[in-house]
Write a protein that holds these residues in place. Structure first.
Motif: not given
Length: 130
Positions: A57-60, A95-98
């Motif tokens: 969850k923390r990582f999405g 990739a999405e977070m970046e």
């Protein structure tokens, strides 16, 4: 020696979650506590799963992604499939977070420019004689 179990209160205190959260994860088939009447007793396996759920969850990761990844543990292939799939999901999330990080950096720079522009306008307006 019997496996040490934890009550819902102990789980909440240890993992800083609410009873509602634990019941929700149970309803989504992410946790499988032992039921003794109304009591829920969480095993070592539940504690390991909760650690992974909270990390995911923390990582999405979505709860469905997490559930599917946890379910792969039981395949009996030394967690090879689980690890491969986890890496795929993690790479996609990274990739999405970046991408979001880049967009946020651009938005921050643009907002700073707008603030500077507004401050300059106010400074000029304050120095004009009436």
């Amino acid at each position: 020696m019997s496996e040490q179990v934890m009550t819902i209160r102990e789980m909440c205190d240890t993992y800083d979650v609410t009873p509602r959260t634990l019941r929700f994860y149970e309803s989504k088939e992410l946790l499988f506590p032992i039921r003794e009447g109304q009591r829920r007793l969480f095993t070592r396996r539940d504690r390991a799963r909760l650690t992974l759920i909270l990390r995911g969850k923390r990582f999405g990761f979505t709860l469905e992604d997490i559930r599917q990844l946890l379910d792969l543990y039981e395949l009996g292939d030394g967690q090879q499939t689980q690890l491969c799939r986890t890496l795929d999901v993690a790479r996609g999330r990274l990739a999405e977070m970046e991408r979001q990080h880049l967009e946020l950096g651009e938005a921050i720079a643009e907002l700073k420019d707008q603030i500077s522009w507004g401050e300059e306008k106010l400074a000029k307006a304050e120095t004009k004689p009436d």
